[in-house]
Design a protein around this motif. Structure first.
Motif, mmCIF file in Angstrom:
data_model
loop_
_atom_site.group_PDB
_atom_site.id
_atom_site.type_symbol
_atom_site.label_atom_id
_atom_site.label_comp_id
_atom_site.label_asym_id
_atom_site.label_seq_id
_atom_site.Cartn_x
_atom_site.Cartn_y
_atom_site.Cartn_z
ATOM 1 N N TYR A 63 51.476 56.023 22.185
ATOM 2 C CA TYR A 63 52.285 55.382 23.220
ATOM 3 C C TYR A 63 53.719 55.916 23.282
ATOM 4 O O TYR A 63 54.588 55.295 23.900
ATOM 5 C CB TYR A 63 52.272 53.863 23.008
ATOM 6 C CG TYR A 63 50.884 53.295 23.145
ATOM 7 C CD1 TYR A 63 50.281 53.179 24.393
ATOM 8 C CD2 TYR A 63 50.145 52.942 22.019
ATOM 9 C CE1 TYR A 63 48.987 52.702 24.519
ATOM 10 C CE2 TYR A 63 48.847 52.463 22.135
ATOM 11 C CZ TYR A 63 48.276 52.343 23.386
ATOM 12 O OH TYR A 63 46.986 51.871 23.511
ATOM 13 N N GLU A 363 45.140 47.006 26.737
ATOM 14 C CA GLU A 363 45.258 48.437 27.026
ATOM 15 C C GLU A 363 44.854 48.730 28.474
ATOM 16 O O GLU A 363 45.538 49.472 29.180
ATOM 17 C CB GLU A 363 44.406 49.236 26.042
ATOM 18 C CG GLU A 363 44.923 49.155 24.603
ATOM 19 C CD GLU A 363 44.151 50.042 23.649
ATOM 20 O OE1 GLU A 363 43.445 50.967 24.126
ATOM 21 O OE2 GLU A 363 44.238 49.825 22.428
ATOM 22 N N ASP A 367 47.378 49.867 31.550
ATOM 23 C CA ASP A 367 47.049 51.051 32.347
ATOM 24 C C ASP A 367 47.016 50.708 33.839
ATOM 25 O O ASP A 367 47.493 51.485 34.680
ATOM 26 C CB ASP A 367 45.690 51.604 31.905
ATOM 27 C CG ASP A 367 45.327 52.896 32.635
ATOM 28 O OD1 ASP A 367 46.080 53.875 32.513
ATOM 29 O OD2 ASP A 367 44.302 52.905 33.337
ATOM 30 N N ASP A 370 50.572 50.423 35.049
ATOM 31 C CA ASP A 370 51.179 51.744 35.165
ATOM 32 C C ASP A 370 50.764 52.428 36.479
ATOM 33 O O ASP A 370 51.582 53.060 37.151
ATOM 34 C CB ASP A 370 50.751 52.597 33.965
ATOM 35 C CG ASP A 370 51.630 53.828 33.799
ATOM 36 O OD1 ASP A 370 52.852 53.724 33.998
ATOM 37 O OD2 ASP A 370 51.092 54.901 33.468
ATOM 38 N N LYS A 371 49.499 52.270 36.855
ATOM 39 C CA LYS A 371 49.012 52.911 38.074
ATOM 40 C C LYS A 371 49.624 52.291 39.331
ATOM 41 O O LYS A 371 49.786 52.977 40.345
ATOM 42 C CB LYS A 371 47.488 52.829 38.124
ATOM 43 C CG LYS A 371 46.806 53.748 37.119
ATOM 44 C CD LYS A 371 45.307 53.588 37.125
ATOM 45 C CE LYS A 371 44.658 54.522 36.103
ATOM 46 N NZ LYS A 371 43.188 54.316 36.006
#
Length: 507
Positions: A63, A363, A367, A370-371
């Protein structure tokens, strides 16, 4: 033995001799553990533990992110050669040292006036300049400040300092204290609350008098803060041959007081100041890494809480990125090096302990966040909101979640409220458990130092925490801007010994 990477470090022996000498170092895996090894041409080889579990090390290192350049953070002082050219992380938290006087004399403390022989205490005007220096830091001004010492409560003008912090624009104000003054007076706690202190960071090294001689005062301080609803984070300094065995019991104590204690921030000992002269065998006995700490928690809670529930600080970086995308302006970024610390949230329900990782696929969720930051074009906010509403419940295992847990409602309230307070419901039902292991000359990794997110605002500029303490810049700053005890006593008409705690009635 397997080499995992090459880094830059410093020679601890050169440092003891008064010189910061950069040397090459390696990160190696050996017998399932990760070590930092280095060799000085003058003083020979050094080896220190980094992670006692190579698998956890590899998980956390995934990370690593690189933050935004922070040109106002000092990379060197006092003519020392730069260890690196540009700081890579912003101030997530600014430390403001308002005094080195203290009412206690803890064995591991090297900073207090009694140990150093000088008094460092900036004036109220200097303190304002230090606050403004942090607020004006580039690229993003610091928003959170910790008023620290020494012991800040020995200053008669502490409330003026807290009020000033709010006036210059800090949205989050923490007070770092040993709790003695707060144990003596509930009225004092009320004044702190009235001046809008957000959190009290209170020293708490154990649950017995052997490990925590002031345990009675700590408990009384907690009782007093409960009366005025002043939130607390316990801060234990973990030392291998002193209190490591009580790590889990400290955490259990926090759960027993979860209505007022919002977190525990463990700090494994760093060998700074006078303790840099510690013998190797004693350093090995006292040294604590993250894994040793987590093993004690696993033992106490019999697997209900495990090392796999913890993630490093930059794991949450996508949240900063998403907020920046939505608001269109720079945000404080959590870009500390993964080796700087890790944390989790743990819920307590009917005598059971449920880490957030047991019912949220964190997790996959991170993710997904983040997208969302990559979305562009018109109606971006609407599209992101729609994606959240559609997907959010797929990340939560409702059968394993605490009763009444509603992630969609929490995020909706946060979005509408637009502030930290909007997450109050989430925090009320959970305990933050984290650790930050600050570096010293024995285990310093320059790459970690370059990404430090906890900074001191000083009369010599803004300085990373591990340079201030671990490399002795703080010693030099305080020495330059201090008075010898005798001169301070002559100037003020006070005696340093009068600061010392005199056991009295608790109210």
């Amino acid at each position: 033995m397997e080499e995992l990477g090459e880094i830059k470090s410093v020679c601890p022996a050169c440092y003891r001799d008064g010189k910061i000498q950069q040397i090459d170092a390696k990160i190696i895996e050996e017998d399932g553990k990760v070590w930092i090894t280095k060799k000085c041409s003058k003083h020979g080889s050094f080896k220190d533990i980094y992670f006692s579990d190579a698998n956890l090390y590899k998980k956390w290192m995934k990370y690593e992110v690189t933050g935004t350049d922070s040109p106002d953070v000092k990379t060197t002082l006092f003519g020392e050669k730069e260890l690196y050219s540009q700081h890579k992380s912003q101030s997530v938290l600014t430390n403001l040292l308002v005094t080195n006087r203290c009412n206690l004399r803890c064995s591991y403390c090297f900073m207090n006036a009694g140990a150093s022989g000088v008094v460092y205490e900036p004036t109220i005007d200097e303190i304002k300049k230090l606050m403004l220096q942090a607020r004006e830091e580039r690229p993003v001004g610091s928003k959170a400040i910790q008023i620290t010492g020494g012991e800040p409560t020995v200053r008669d003008d502490l409330f003026d300092i807290i009020r000033m912090a709010k006036e210059v624009g800090f949205s989050h104000v923490q007070l770092n204290t040993n709790g003695i003054k707060l144990a003596e007076s509930v009225d004092y706690c009320k004044r702190l609350k009235d001046e809008q202190v957000n959190t009290v960071y209170m020293s708490f090294d154990g649950v017995t008098k052997k490990t925590n001689p002031w345990i009675d005062q700590c408990k009384k301080a907690i009782e007093n803060m409960r009366k005025v609803n002043l939130k607390i984070v316990l801060v234990p300094v973990l030392i291998g041959d002193k209190n490591l065995h009580e790590t889990g019991k400290i955490l259990r104590f926090a759960f027993d007081n979860i209505d007022i204690i919002r977190g525990v921030n463990f700090q494994p000992i760093s060998f700074c100041g006078r303790v840099t002269k510690i013998k190797d065998e004693n350093r090995e006995k006292q040294r604590v890494d993250y894994v040793m700490m987590l093993e004690e928690i696993e033992k106490e809670f019999k697997g209900e809480i495990s090392r796999d529930d913890f993630y490093p600080v930059p794991f949450v970086f996508p949240i900063s990125r998403l907020i920046e995308s939505l608001k269109g302006e720079s945000q404080v970024e959590f870009t500390a090096h993964p080796g700087c610390g890790g944390a989790t949230y743990i819920f307590s329900e009917n005598g059971k302990y449920i880490p957030i990782t047991r019912f949220i696929d964190v997790e996959v969720f991170m993710d997904f966040i983040d997208k969302q930051s990559d979305k562009r074009g018109p109606f971006k906010k609407v599209r992101i909101a729609t994606a959240f509403l559609k997907k959010i419940n797929t990340f939560v295992d409702k059968e394993k979640a605490p009763s009444g847990f509603d992630l969609k409602k929490i995020l909706k309230d946060a979005a509408l409220g637009g502030s930290y307070d909007s997450l109050r419901e989430f925090h009320y039902n959970s305990l933050f458990v984290g650790s930050m292991w600050f570096q010293d000359s024995f285990n310093l990794n320059v790459d970690r130092l370059q990404r430090c997110v906890i900074h001191y605002t000083t009369l010599e500029g803004i300085v990373p925490f591990c340079a201030y303490n671990g490399l002795g810049f703080g010693d030099k700053i305080r020495e330059k801007h201090s008075l010898p005890i005798k001169k301070w006593e002559e100037k003020t008409g006070r005696k340093i010994k009068d600061d010392l705690w005199k056991k009295g009635p608790l109210t």
